[in-house]
Write a protein that holds these residues in place. Sequence first.
Motif, PDB file in Angstrom:
ATOM      1  N   ASP A 137       8.393 -36.366  14.158  1.00 60.18           N
ATOM      2  CA  ASP A 137       8.334 -37.777  13.778  1.00 60.18           C
ATOM      3  C   ASP A 137       7.451 -37.875  12.522  1.00 60.18           C
ATOM      4  O   ASP A 137       6.226 -37.832  12.602  1.00 60.18           O
ATOM      5  N   TRP A 138       8.107 -37.981  11.375  1.00 60.40           N
ATOM      6  CA  TRP A 138       7.351 -37.934  10.120  1.00 60.40           C
ATOM      7  C   TRP A 138       6.477 -39.161   9.888  1.00 60.40           C
ATOM      8  O   TRP A 138       5.552 -39.123   9.084  1.00 60.40           O
ATOM      9  N   SER A 139       6.757 -40.273  10.614  1.00 67.50           N
ATOM     10  CA  SER A 139       5.923 -41.455  10.394  1.00 67.50           C
ATOM     11  C   SER A 139       4.487 -41.186  10.849  1.00 67.50           C
ATOM     12  O   SER A 139       3.552 -41.831  10.362  1.00 67.50           O
ATOM     13  N   VAL A 140       4.312 -40.227  11.779  1.00 73.57           N
ATOM     14  CA  VAL A 140       2.959 -39.865  12.218  1.00 73.57           C
ATOM     15  C   VAL A 140       2.672 -38.392  11.936  1.00 73.57           C
ATOM     16  O   VAL A 140       1.718 -37.823  12.445  1.00 73.57           O
ATOM     17  N   ARG A 141       3.526 -37.766  11.135  1.00 76.38           N
ATOM     18  CA  ARG A 141       3.389 -36.340  10.790  1.00 76.38           C
ATOM     19  C   ARG A 141       3.456 -35.465  12.046  1.00 76.38           C
ATOM     20  O   ARG A 141       2.780 -34.446  12.162  1.00 76.38           O
ATOM     21  N   GLY A 142       4.237 -35.910  12.995  1.00 78.72           N
ATOM     22  CA  GLY A 142       4.447 -35.104  14.196  1.00 78.72           C
ATOM     23  C   GLY A 142       3.361 -35.290  15.225  1.00 78.72           C
ATOM     24  O   GLY A 142       2.327 -35.913  14.980  1.00 78.72           O
ATOM     25  N   THR A 143       3.654 -34.735  16.409  1.00 82.12           N
ATOM     26  CA  THR A 143       2.687 -34.731  17.511  1.00 82.12           C
ATOM     27  C   THR A 143       2.388 -33.286  17.853  1.00 82.12           C
ATOM     28  O   THR A 143       3.055 -32.368  17.362  1.00 82.12           O
ATOM     29  N   ALA A 144       1.407 -33.067  18.728  1.00 86.15           N
ATOM     30  CA  ALA A 144       1.087 -31.697  19.136  1.00 86.15           C
ATOM     31  C   ALA A 144       2.307 -31.031  19.770  1.00 86.15           C
ATOM     32  O   ALA A 144       2.609 -29.868  19.493  1.00 86.15           O
ATOM     33  N   ALA A 145       3.024 -31.781  20.615  1.00 88.41           N
ATOM     34  CA  ALA A 145       4.183 -31.195  21.302  1.00 88.41           C
ATOM     35  C   ALA A 145       5.273 -30.811  20.301  1.00 88.41           C
ATOM     36  O   ALA A 145       5.967 -29.806  20.476  1.00 88.41           O
ATOM     37  N   GLN A 146       5.417 -31.610  19.240  1.00 89.86           N
ATOM     38  CA  GLN A 146       6.415 -31.286  18.222  1.00 89.86           C
ATOM     39  C   GLN A 146       5.963 -30.077  17.397  1.00 89.86           C
ATOM     40  O   GLN A 146       6.743 -29.168  17.129  1.00 89.86           O
ATOM     41  N   GLN A 147       4.672 -30.072  17.031  1.00 90.61           N
ATOM     42  CA  GLN A 147       4.180 -29.006  16.163  1.00 90.61           C
ATOM     43  C   GLN A 147       4.203 -27.632  16.853  1.00 90.61           C
ATOM     44  O   GLN A 147       4.465 -26.608  16.217  1.00 90.61           O
ATOM     45  N   GLU A 148       3.960 -27.620  18.150  1.00 90.99           N
ATOM     46  CA  GLU A 148       3.888 -26.342  18.873  1.00 90.99           C
ATOM     47  C   GLU A 148       5.219 -25.582  18.834  1.00 90.99           C
ATOM     48  O   GLU A 148       5.239 -24.366  18.960  1.00 90.99           O
ATOM     49  N   ARG A 149       6.325 -26.298  18.643  1.00 92.24           N
ATOM     50  CA  ARG A 149       7.659 -25.680  18.658  1.00 92.24           C
ATOM     51  C   ARG A 149       8.299 -25.697  17.275  1.00 92.24           C
ATOM     52  O   ARG A 149       9.521 -25.622  17.145  1.00 92.24           O
ATOM     53  N   ALA A 150       7.471 -25.811  16.247  1.00 90.77           N
ATOM     54  CA  ALA A 150       7.997 -25.950  14.882  1.00 90.77           C
ATOM     55  C   ALA A 150       7.229 -25.059  13.908  1.00 90.77           C
ATOM     56  O   ALA A 150       6.126 -24.591  14.202  1.00 90.77           O
ATOM     57  N   PHE A 151       7.825 -24.861  12.746  1.00 94.18           N
ATOM     58  CA  PHE A 151       7.179 -24.119  11.659  1.00 94.18           C
ATOM     59  C   PHE A 151       5.866 -24.823  11.299  1.00 94.18           C
ATOM     60  O   PHE A 151       5.814 -26.047  11.188  1.00 94.18           O
ATOM     61  N   GLY A 152       4.796 -24.035  11.129  1.00 92.46           N
ATOM     62  CA  GLY A 152       3.475 -24.598  10.874  1.00 92.46           C
ATOM     63  C   GLY A 152       3.292 -25.056   9.429  1.00 92.46           C
ATOM     64  O   GLY A 152       4.236 -25.122   8.640  1.00 92.46           O
ATOM     65  N   ASP A 153       2.057 -25.365   9.111  1.00 91.49           N
ATOM     66  CA  ASP A 153       1.735 -25.961   7.811  1.00 91.49           C
ATOM     67  C   ASP A 153       1.173 -24.902   6.848  1.00 91.49           C
ATOM     68  O   ASP A 153       0.734 -23.821   7.271  1.00 91.49           O
ATOM     69  N   ASN A 154       1.171 -25.217   5.583  1.00 91.35           N
ATOM     70  CA  ASN A 154       0.505 -24.410   4.544  1.00 91.35           C
ATOM     71  C   ASN A 154       0.787 -22.915   4.660  1.00 91.35           C
ATOM     72  O   ASN A 154      -0.135 -22.094   4.764  1.00 91.35           O
ATOM     73  N   ASN A 155       2.094 -22.574   4.632  1.00 90.47           N
ATOM     74  CA  ASN A 155       2.449 -21.155   4.707  1.00 90.47           C
ATOM     75  C   ASN A 155       1.831 -20.361   3.562  1.00 90.47           C
ATOM     76  O   ASN A 155       1.753 -20.834   2.429  1.00 90.47           O
ATOM     77  N   ASP A 156       1.394 -19.143   3.895  1.00 87.65           N
ATOM     78  CA  ASP A 156       0.754 -18.294   2.877  1.00 87.65           C
ATOM     79  C   ASP A 156       1.410 -16.914   2.886  1.00 87.65           C
ATOM     80  O   ASP A 156       2.626 -16.817   2.741  1.00 87.65           O
ATOM     81  N   GLY A 157       0.657 -15.835   3.122  1.00 86.17           N
ATOM     82  CA  GLY A 157       1.223 -14.484   3.058  1.00 86.17           C
ATOM     83  C   GLY A 157       2.420 -14.326   3.990  1.00 86.17           C
ATOM     84  O   GLY A 157       2.493 -14.972   5.037  1.00 86.17           O
ATOM     85  N   GLN A 158       3.360 -13.478   3.602  1.00 84.25           N
ATOM     86  CA  GLN A 158       4.587 -13.296   4.388  1.00 84.25           C
ATOM     87  C   GLN A 158       5.141 -11.886   4.204  1.00 84.25           C
ATOM     88  O   GLN A 158       4.945 -11.255   3.170  1.00 84.25           O
ATOM     89  N   THR A 159       5.833 -11.421   5.238  1.00 86.03           N
ATOM     90  CA  THR A 159       6.537 -10.137   5.164  1.00 86.03           C
ATOM     91  C   THR A 159       7.898 -10.310   5.825  1.00 86.03           C
ATOM     92  O   THR A 159       8.003 -10.994   6.846  1.00 86.03           O
ATOM     93  N   ILE A 160       8.927  -9.704   5.242  1.00 86.40           N
ATOM     94  CA  ILE A 160      10.239  -9.637   5.889  1.00 86.40           C
ATOM     95  C   ILE A 160      10.345  -8.287   6.602  1.00 86.40           C
ATOM     96  O   ILE A 160      10.096  -7.233   5.993  1.00 86.40           O
ATOM     97  N   PHE A 161      10.677  -8.328   7.884  1.00 93.29           N
ATOM     98  CA  PHE A 161      10.931  -7.108   8.654  1.00 93.29           C
ATOM     99  C   PHE A 161      12.420  -7.037   8.964  1.00 93.29           C
ATOM    100  O   PHE A 161      13.094  -8.070   9.104  1.00 93.29           O
ATOM    101  N   SER A 162      12.891  -5.831   9.098  1.00 94.07           N
ATOM    102  CA  SER A 162      14.296  -5.621   9.418  1.00 94.07           C
ATOM    103  C   SER A 162      14.355  -4.679  10.617  1.00 94.07           C
ATOM    104  O   SER A 162      13.860  -3.553  10.535  1.00 94.07           O
TER     105      SER A 162
END
Length: 628
Positions: A106-131
């Motif tokens: 719910d973007w009007s409140v920038r989500g809730t804890a229950a929504q955030q726990e099952r979603a991509f987090g904020d401020n992504n930084d370092g990353q690796t692709i594994f195969s």
Amino acid sequence: MSGKIETPSFDEFDEIHNPRAEETDFDRIVESAVSRRGFLNVMAVGTAGFLTSAAGLPSQARAAGRFGFKQIAANSLDAVTVPPGFSAYSVVSWGDPLWSDSPVFDWSVRGTAAQQERAFGDNNDGQTIFSFDGRTVLVINQEYTNRDIANAHRESKLAETDDDVLKGMLAHGVTVVELTQTGGKWGVVKDSPVNRRITPKTAMVLEGPAVGHDLMKTIADPQGKNCFGTWNNCANGSTPWGTYLACEENFNGYYRSSDPDIAITPGQKRYGIGVKDWGYAWAQIDDRFDIAKDPNESNRNGYVVEIDPTDAKSTPKKRTALGRFKHENAELVVNRDGRIVVYMGDDERGEFLYRYVSDGFYSVGGSTSDLLNMGKLYAAKFSNDGRGEWAELSPEATGMSAAEISIHTRIAGSAVGATTMDRPEWVAAHPTKAEVYVALTNNKNRGIKPNKGGDETPVGGPNPRKANKYGQVVRWMPDGGDHTAKGFDWNIFVLAGNPAVHNDLRAGSKNVNAGNMFNSPDGISFDDAGILWIQTDGDYKNKGDSAGQGNNQMLAADTETGEIRRFLVGPPACEITGLSFSPDRKTMFVGIQHPGEKGFKSHWPGGGDTVPRSGVVAVTRDDGGVIG
Ligand code: FEO
Ligand code: CA
Ligand code: CA
Ligand code: CA
């Protein structure tokens, strides 16, 4: 200069009217660098000079350049721009669901804890692709939240209710997510068995010399062996045995004290732990973030965390042997004798550059369980003559036990007289030769005040500018090509600067010009072809010292010739951080962090009047060719 010049030449006129006093210092650095053993090995343009500008190269050298793209101009657009012949699109962004039963944000409140726990987090930084198992899996840090964006529905712009606080907490950590291509574009595989959110609540184990030490014991964990969660994961690393390394950076900003008069210990002070947090308010819902209630919890962050991306139920391991500090990334190299070497920066003004060397040897199929537990830690000492050495953080040299060295690593570094650096960010090792680079992002305190441990920060060596606003990339060549050697040669690959505004050292080195200039190098990574990609996290105001530099950007550097070209520019107020490639190297995944922070206007990536969101973009060539 003395005496009057009657009819000055252009150079003499320029010297009189635009004196470049500091250039003498810079020339000295350059001159000493070119004469050093090792340096000439890496120069492809003969003796034309260290830090030769691309513009100054003979045309045939330019034609032989290794970049397959045309440089783009600096800009302040609310978009990700890439060169002609390339395209960029969003793959995954803050709040995107990872499972089909994830509640919709719910973007009007920038989500809730229950929504955030099952979603991509904020401020992504370092990353690796594994195969593995036929899957392409992105593992990515979710460093932090911008409180004013995450809580924009609150007048205070801060977390107020317990759910606001928990929502912010669950936006941190690490995300493991399978990606696949549909209609030629990469996207999330919802419900993949590897999908996982690792958060500040995830059960973890402590490993290495600090385990069981009194400083690691808490009310909830009297043995000092088990902890919960990871946060402020900045950059990353990966191992040849297929695991991911998440590096805990500004872990201190989450602690506060319910007792405002509590005595702050020297150890807490060195790491910036005090009575106030940075607005996250986690102590409101969890006592372990209250140093008056649990003074040792903060000794259990500031580490490198090893994660197995193949098993969503695996328990992450905090590798205390790699030291406790504000870890940027963990650049792992298998030395030619099989020992594991990990290079790591501590991103704070006047802190140190570190190296870990395993006692054991890596072999394919051999045991790897202790390679990041048993080894030696070192801090770098740079001499101004272009030489340097690694000082071992041993009990003899520091007067500290092995456990204390791994917990209070900064204090151990001070004890051996390590060189105070201009905020060491990412380290990148060249893929085919023993040559290692570190981004020193900037340091307004250089030559002005000591670090938090009281170590002086003199101007010189790899940190050549007072109150350094622009940053530099420094490289070193281990003696004999051996990453475990004590000594190394070093030089400066690029001094970032603004030659359109300044004509002294702040103009930068000669491979920086009005066309490719940037400030504050942060993320650096080599691709398989040996191109060094430089990502910036700097002043994006595009005026004053940063006039003409536009939004934060990513550039490609040819470390043989020194040439640097701008490849990508991000949306307003973002930082570019995190880089990985698809297994076929036809897609480059680039992290866009905190667009629209600090009140800067951005609606990236959604456009319209949408909330600005951190995310990952895929960059491809329109002709379907290989990148990097
Ligand atoms: Fe999270 Fe030093 O950057
Ligand atoms: Ca960074
Ligand atoms: Ca940075
Ligand atoms: Ca950042």
